[in-house]
Design a protein around this motif. Sequence first.
Motif, short mmCIF file in Angstrom:
data_model
loop_
_atom_site.label_atom_id
_atom_site.label_comp_id
_atom_site.label_asym_id
_atom_site.label_seq_id
_atom_site.Cartn_x
_atom_site.Cartn_y
_atom_site.Cartn_z
N LEU A 4 11.71 -10.81 5.07
CA LEU A 4 11.63 -11.66 6.04
C LEU A 4 13.87 -12.01 5.81
CD1 LEU A 4 11.42 -13.12 9.23
CD2 LEU A 4 10.98 -15.70 7.67
N TYR A 7 15.12 -8.26 6.88
CA TYR A 7 15.40 -7.99 8.91
C TYR A 7 15.92 -9.39 9.52
CZ TYR A 7 13.07 -9.05 13.43
OH TYR A 7 13.09 -8.53 14.18
N LEU A 8 15.66 -10.62 9.34
CA LEU A 8 16.85 -11.19 9.91
C LEU A 8 18.79 -10.75 9.29
CD1 LEU A 8 15.22 -14.71 9.65
CD2 LEU A 8 15.58 -13.42 11.27
N ASN A 11 19.52 -7.41 10.25
CA ASN A 11 19.70 -7.42 12.76
C ASN A 11 20.87 -9.07 12.59
OD1 ASN A 11 17.33 -6.04 14.02
ND2 ASN A 11 16.49 -6.28 11.87
N HIS A 51 11.39 -14.20 16.21
CA HIS A 51 11.62 -13.10 15.39
C HIS A 51 10.56 -12.96 14.40
CE1 HIS A 51 15.74 -13.23 16.50
NE2 HIS A 51 15.39 -14.82 15.76
N HIS A 55 8.63 -9.08 13.23
CA HIS A 55 9.42 -8.99 12.44
C HIS A 55 7.59 -7.97 11.85
CE1 HIS A 55 9.00 -9.94 7.50
NE2 HIS A 55 9.45 -9.21 8.04
N THR A 56 6.60 -8.99 12.11
CA THR A 56 5.78 -8.40 11.87
C THR A 56 5.10 -7.34 12.67
OG1 THR A 56 4.36 -11.16 12.52
CG2 THR A 56 5.10 -10.72 10.32
#
Length: 419
Positions: A4, A7-8, A11, A51, A55-56
């Motif tokens: 995670l 990903y954060l 982005n 988010h 993400h998932t």
Amino acid sequence: MKHLGKYLLENGIVTAEQLEEALQSQVAFGGRLGTNLVELGFLSLEDLQGHLAAHTGIPAPPREWLETPGIEAVQAVPLELVKQHKVLPLQLERDKRTLHVGMVDPLDPRKTDELGFATGFRVKAYILAEATAYHWLDYHYDIPREIRHLDLSGREVRDPEEEAWERRQRAPEPAPLKEEAQALGIEHLEAGEELVGETTFSELHSGMVARMDAMRDAREARAARSESPTPETATPAPPPASDETTAPVTPPPAPHGAGRIGTLEATLGAATERSAVVSAALDLAAEFAQAAALFLVRGQTIEGVDGRGEKLGSRVGSVVLPREGSSRFAEATAGRQPLRTTTTPGGVDARLLAALGRGDAREFALVPVEIRGRVVNLLYADNGSDSLGPVAFAALRALSLELSAAYERLILEQKRQIG
């Protein structure tokens, strides 16, 4: 699936500095990465929920389902499973034999399979942020996020069931999702310093290893001297006339045998999860005292985490006291200095020890545990009606450095996983 945090970061949702601070907070205080980002004020709870879904690839449940879950769905899931898996039954489609549930871990097949087996329905899971799940579990089931704390700030402690009944009688409207962090008591933490780099950490770790080697050599030398007094025959050290805050950290002998101490040190050094680090540290502390406990220093409070010793182990998780105030706990936190002090009647400290079942302690020690100059834990220990003595106090001070180093190692390992 990528982490995670990665990903954060990729982005542009959080900066590298914000992510590092959140990782530090997660290792020190527990909880999930997203929860720590919310608590630090880097994300709103509403944004985090979105988010997590992106993400998932698993959608969040409709708002109205969270506010008013279907009675059939609630009845279909045993309360024990709700508590165990932190799952929220939402809706039941009997014609499709489908049970809709909100979960923090919707990708965990073990949990969804267990729910399906227990209910006889196909499980359709929706993603929930950790803080969101705890909010609605408390609202609908009176399942608190944490063990009920004993308030030592002077207010009367009320029965949790009585408060839950009154809350249901008042029947407040559910707070908007963006306000749930406030409803949970989440507050912004003070911004901490940047994490140490790998070079600095390597130096710290090398120093710790050298000190542990010195401790081990000292224990072996002591074991070889048969004339050395054993813990059973040694005369306890007299209680100090005042707090000992400047005593040097010397390699202490192991009171219960070098073998177990070495094993616990190795466990602490190899632990890959925060819970394992805390457990090993408490086991080590208990080798030098009758009772040991770890407290969390967070926001404006000092909260019990876990403990070892008679009575204390089952009670430490149920207390909280103010970070500011006239107590030795507050003093050790603010001064960032270890304290070894006698117990005096009256006041917050006496009430705390009584709540822990340690009211008869002759003296106790408090040792701050820091991450990059920020106190995150207090290590507590007492030896009952006997004095702790300088050897045990030195061992606890040494242990605080090992615990700090273990935290730093976990932070670096999480950073490596994020890439």
